[in-house]
Design a protein around this motif. Structure first.
Motif, PDB file in Angstrom:
ATOM      1  N   ARG A  32       2.963   7.148  -7.761  1.00  0.00           N
ATOM      2  CA  ARG A  32       1.619   6.649  -7.552  1.00  0.00           C
ATOM      3  C   ARG A  32       1.533   6.707  -6.152  1.00  0.00           C
ATOM      4  NH1 ARG A  32      -1.597   2.625  -9.973  1.00  0.00           N
ATOM      5  NH2 ARG A  32      -2.293   1.016  -8.688  1.00  0.00           N
ATOM      6  N   THR A  33       0.686   7.831  -5.765  1.00  0.00           N
ATOM      7  CA  THR A  33       0.491   8.068  -4.323  1.00  0.00           C
ATOM      8  C   THR A  33      -0.783   8.366  -3.646  1.00  0.00           C
ATOM      9  OG1 THR A  33       0.765  10.513  -5.030  1.00  0.00           O
ATOM     10  CG2 THR A  33       2.693   9.450  -4.428  1.00  0.00           C
ATOM     11  N   VAL A  34      -1.162   7.959  -2.773  1.00  0.00           N
ATOM     12  CA  VAL A  34      -2.518   8.360  -1.849  1.00  0.00           C
ATOM     13  C   VAL A  34      -2.158   9.498  -0.822  1.00  0.00           C
ATOM     14  CG1 VAL A  34      -4.483   7.576  -0.304  1.00  0.00           C
ATOM     15  CG2 VAL A  34      -3.100   6.050  -2.152  1.00  0.00           C
ATOM     16  N   THR A  35      -2.774  10.594  -0.802  1.00  0.00           N
ATOM     17  CA  THR A  35      -2.627  11.645   0.227  1.00  0.00           C
ATOM     18  C   THR A  35      -4.073  11.940   0.731  1.00  0.00           C
ATOM     19  OG1 THR A  35      -0.926  12.778  -1.447  1.00  0.00           O
ATOM     20  CG2 THR A  35      -1.773  13.919   0.390  1.00  0.00           C
ATOM     21  N   LEU A  36      -4.012  12.134   2.068  1.00  0.00           N
ATOM     22  CA  LEU A  36      -5.297  12.310   3.084  1.00  0.00           C
ATOM     23  C   LEU A  36      -4.997  13.826   3.599  1.00  0.00           C
ATOM     24  CD1 LEU A  36      -7.896  10.918   3.703  1.00  0.00           C
ATOM     25  CD2 LEU A  36      -6.722  10.096   5.708  1.00  0.00           C
TER      26      LEU A  36
END
Length: 334
Positions: free
Chosen positions: A136-140
């Motif tokens: 469960r990730t957030v990548t910018l």
């Protein structure tokens, strides 16, 4: 500043994600994407869950993912120069940037839950998924042009390997990100969804860049930050739309520079040719016109500098990983 939403995979509830969808959602932020799994028959879905990619601002792309691996999946790609920020909210991510292998996860030490990776040149990226694993990730993704326009221009030696900066995300940021990595938020009307995702992306960028660029980095060296007022002015002129249709020669004259000097300095500072940046911004502006005003394809093609709607559609898909007609779908959904 104009922005365009690019959602090659937009799902409102968990579902099976196949190789085509996975490549589509990766296309705007990575190149030469390859997938490999020992027992995969190349037709079955690779992941269960959902992924969503949005261009928050020109050169700032946010991807959220909540997925379970069906196979021992190895994903390989090439990342362009810039800054890649990754934060794991749950599960684990086993990745490699160039020659640097790291594991990010909630169960890891606090400083191994989030990382900002500065890439001076295109670098190989590898993700090693494990059957039954959860991520469960957030990548910018921040391009050199976005960094420059926001005061973070740097002129790295292209021989420099990837620089990793780990930091501990604040409880407020974690709560904010948990609030947006939710199918209910991602299925909200486009304007509402964009506001929520924009707030999360800017907060994530603020904390990560403060760690990566302000003061001493994790290796004890100063982060190399430079600026060029003329190039920053150029970015403002292009992104603001005032000089978007202009030729490179006209832009050089406007800045009081020779064309060759402008092209050389732009590539050196931002890691991409000026022509490519102009093409991307023109295509993004055309996509935004389709989404907001329902512009037809022929007029949008002309706005982007193409005499053929077919050539425009091909270039748009190559740049953003989806056909421009999908922008019209976003307008209808709103």
């Amino acid at each position: 500043m104009l922005s365009v939403q690019t959602s090659p995979v937009t799902t409102d509830k968990p579902l099976a994600i196949d190789a085509g969808q996975l490549r589509d959602v990766s296309a705007p932020v990575a190149h030469r994407h390859r997938l490999q799994a020992p027992s995969w028959n190349h037709r079955a879905p690779l992941l269960d869950g959902f992924m969503h990619l949005t261009e928050i601002q020109p050169g700032m792309l946010l991807r959220v993912a909540d997925v379970h691996d069906r196979y021992d999946l190895t994903s390989r790609a090439e990342l362009p120069a810039g800054v890649k920020i990754a934060l794991v909210l749950d599960g684990n991510a086993h990745v490699r940037f160039g020659g640097r292998a790291i594991t990010l996860g909630r169960d890891e030490p606090a400083t191994d839950r989030a990382v900002a990776v500065t890439l001076a040149r295109p670098e190989r990226f590898v993700r090693n998924g494990r059957a039954g694993g959860h991520e469960r990730t957030v990548t910018l993704t921040l391009t050199p042009a976005w960094l420059a326009a926001n005061g973070y221009a740097w002129q790295p030696d292209p021989r420099t390997p990837p620089h990793l900066t780990r930091w501990t995300p604040s409880p407020g940021l974690l709560g904010l990100l948990e609030g947006v990595i939710d199918p209910g938020v991602l299925s909200a009307p486009p304007r509402t969804r964009q506001l929520r995702l924009t707030g999360a992306a800017l907060s994530l960028a603020g904390e990560a860049l403060a760690a990566a660029f302000d003061g001493v980095t994790a290796t004890g060296t100063e982060a190399p930050v430079t600026s060029d007022r003329r190039l920053r002015r150029l970015i403002r002129l292009i992104d603001g739309g005032a000089e978007l249709p202009s030729t490179q020669a006209r832009l050089a004259a406007r800045l009081g520079m020779s064309l060759s000097s402008l092209q050389r300095q732009f590539r050196s500072h931002y890691g991409m040719p000026l022509g490519r940046y102009l093409r991307r911004r023109r295509l993004a502006a055309a996509g935004e016109a389709i989404r907001q005003r329902g512009m037809n394809m022929e007029t949008a093609a002309n706005l982007a500098g193409y005499t053929s709607a077919a050539n425009f559609a091909t270039a748009f898909r190559r740049e953003f990983g989806m056909p421009p007609s999908r922008c019209r779908g976003a307008l209808q959904a709103d």
